[in-house]
Design a protein around this motif. Structure first.
Motif, PDB file in Angstrom:
ATOM      1  N   ILE A   1      -5.781  -4.648   0.500  1.00 64.79           N
ATOM      2  CA  ILE A   1      -5.540  -4.961   1.900  1.00 64.79           C
ATOM      3  C   ILE A   1      -6.804  -5.518   2.548  1.00 64.79           C
TER       4      ILE A   1
ATOM      5  N   PRO B   1       0.823  -1.210   0.000  1.00 66.04           N
ATOM      6  CA  PRO B   1       0.000   0.000   0.000  1.00 66.04           C
ATOM      7  C   PRO B   1       0.853   1.254   0.000  1.00 66.04           C
TER       8      PRO B   1
ATOM      9  N   ILE C   1      -4.929   2.285   3.729  1.00 63.49           N
ATOM     10  CA  ILE C   1      -5.698   1.044   3.565  1.00 63.49           C
ATOM     11  C   ILE C   1      -6.397   1.070   2.206  1.00 63.49           C
TER      12      ILE C   1
ATOM     13  N   SER D   1      -3.601   3.569   8.445  1.00 66.06           N
ATOM     14  CA  SER D   1      -3.495   2.667   9.591  1.00 66.06           C
ATOM     15  C   SER D   1      -2.608   3.259  10.681  1.00 66.06           C
TER      16      SER D   1
ATOM     17  N   LEU E   1      -0.462  -4.916   7.153  1.00 72.78           N
ATOM     18  CA  LEU E   1      -0.608  -3.473   7.212  1.00 72.78           C
ATOM     19  C   LEU E   1       0.237  -2.960   8.360  1.00 72.78           C
TER      20      LEU E   1
ATOM     21  N   GLU F   1       0.500   3.313   6.640  1.00 69.98           N
ATOM     22  CA  GLU F   1       0.114   2.896   5.296  1.00 69.98           C
ATOM     23  C   GLU F   1      -1.374   3.157   5.057  1.00 69.98           C
TER      24      GLU F   1
END
Length: 489
Positions: free
Chosen positions: A453, A402, A449, A429, A443, A447
């Protein structure tokens, strides 16, 4: 081969002497060398309590060793072909965090593969380092991430010549190794340290038919899980250093921040004796294990519907090498997932494998593995055939990389809120979420989402996988961007 007398176990010898000395115990621990009766003592016996002492005179201190612990560490460094060794009583996770904190300061770059263990992410949070993620090679047939491709690392280094270190997983959880010697050579040309997560490769340096160990390849630091393959107690590992790029004063001070002031003497004695045993017997025992594993792999490949992965397969899929003491078995051709196989093997055949993935199961072997163990494994696999289905297993490859919104440290310390998983698309996140084992995050903090994911996460939830996160089921902890990035409001 060794400079020192590897038959010696100085710490274990001293702790035994102390336990049998019949001294009046007016210090901790509270069991007073076993003068207490409970069901644990009834089961394990008195001896384990006799070697569970704190740090009385003569037993040295792990925070600043100058006696029997120092001698035990010198023997460990000699056995593992290192300049320095440090006992870890909180697993290789402690060593990985210490390596990163010792090598890279806040806002400095570290080149690191995205399929790292969660401890490496924790190291980024605690150090404040800026990760430059590099993609490992993806095996689309097995659905796993493997090692680093040298050409891609070179390109990443050229794009980030100011990076301070390169982090390498060698071997991966599945036993695949990278061209570590050339990786070290390349990184050192740019004055970058090489840190190696060698959790699953503690045995490498004890047999010439195994891949090169990190120390043999010239790496600067490595953390080895002695408990995984060399027979010490769970949670015991060793941090190794070599060369002039390492500041061992910084390593020691970092470890003293991370480790307990009451390290387990049982754990340290376990490390001391496991090292000695491997130095004296490791080559012979590993020779037997390599032959036994080869036999088992051949037997599995005779069973229709299964594929035990061979070294040739690894070479043909851009892998540089493979640890022959692991057995990866592809089971998805039966129409069942590795998760199905993992559960059936345990429930119906009393066989516990290390982990499952969508297409495979993984067996981790050691010098304690017997032929009977592998015969039971083979019988268990044959039993799986009665569960064959006419379904095609959905190919699922983890690690969708991501977009990064912020470095892990900033995301960890940001203001947070909780959202339902189904409402988390495009949020950032604030926690690590991973399938365990192996503990590689889907994750990480910072990063964004994305749909991939969420698709991955729901897939593993449907499979009944153990999902580790900091929040209750059904929710994800994300950055509250209104509070974090608009504080003036």
């Amino acid at each position: 081969m060794y400079k020192l007398d590897q038959s010696k176990t100085p710490y274990f010898k001293k702790i035994k002497e102390y336990g049998l000395s019949n001294q009046t115990q007016l210090d901790v621990p509270g069991h007073k060398l076993g003068h207490i009766n409970n069901e644990f003592r009834e089961f394990v016996g008195e001896n384990v309590f006799l070697i569970d002492a704190n740090a009385p005179r003569g037993l040295d201190n792990l925070a600043k060793p100058n006696g029997v612990i120092k001698e035990a560490l010198e023997l460990a460094a000699d056995a593992f072909n290192a300049d320095n060794a440090y006992f870890l009583v909180n697993g290789t996770s402690q060593g990985i965090i210490a390596m990163i904190m010792s090598a890279v300061r806040a806002n400095e770059k570290i080149i690191i593969p995205r399929n790292v263990h969660k401890s490496a992410i924790n190291g980024l949070i605690l150090s404040g380092a800026m990760p430059v993620f590099i993609k490992p090679h993806m095996d689309s047939e097995l659905g796993i991430a493997n090692g680093i491709i040298l050409s891609e690392l070179r390109e990443t280094i050229l794009e980030n010549p100011d990076a301070k270190a390169v982090f390498v997983i060698n071997p991966t959880y599945f036993g695949v190794v990278s061209n570590l010697k050339e990786i070290v050579k390349l990184a050192h040309e740019y004055d970058m340290m090489v840190l190696v997560d060698e959790a699953h490769g503690a045995h490498f340096g004890f047999h010439e038919d195994l891949p090169l160990s990190a120390m043999e390849a010239g790496a600067d630091m490595s953390a080895v899980s002695v408990h995984k393959t060399l027979g010490s107690l769970t949670q015991t590992s060793i941090l190794l250093t070599k060369g002039d790029l390492v500041s061992n004063n910084r390593v020691r001070s970092t470890l003293n921040i991370l480790q307990t002031t009451s390290p387990s003497s049982i754990f340290m004695a376990s490390l001391d004796t496991a090292r000695s045993y491997m130095a004296l017997n490791g080559r012979e025992k590993l020779d037997d294990l390599i032959k036994l594993t080869s036999w088992a792999r051949d037997e599995i490949n005779k069973i229709r519907g299964f594929k035990a992965i061979t070294e040739d397969y690894i070479y043909n899929h851009k892998g540089y090498g493979y640890d022959p003491t692991k057995i990866m078995v592809k089971v998805s051709d039966l129409g069942i997932t590795g998760f199905d196989a993992y559960n059936i093997l345990s429930k119906e055949s009393n066989v516990q494998v290390e982990l499952a993935e969508t297409n495979l199961v993984l067996a981790v072997l050691s010098i304690a593995t017997t032929k009977e163990d592998l015969e039971n494994f083979i019988l268990g696999l044959k039993n799986l055939k009665k569960h064959k289905k006419k379904t095609e297993i959905r190919q699922k490859i983890r690690f969708t990389y991501p977009e990064v919104f912020d470095r892990p440290r900033e995301a960890y310390h940001a203001y947070k809120k909780f959202v339902k998983i189904e409402d988390s698309l495009n949020e950032v996140s604030a926690e690590s979420i991973m399938v365990y084992p192996p503990g590689i995050p889907l994750l990480i903090p910072g990063e964004i989402i994305n749909e991939d994911i969420l698709d991955d996460l729901n897939f593993y939830l449907d499979q009944g996988s153990t999902i580790l996160s900091d929040t209750k089921n059904g929710y994800i902890r994300v950055i509250d961007q209104d509070k974090t990035y608009n504080k003036e409001d």
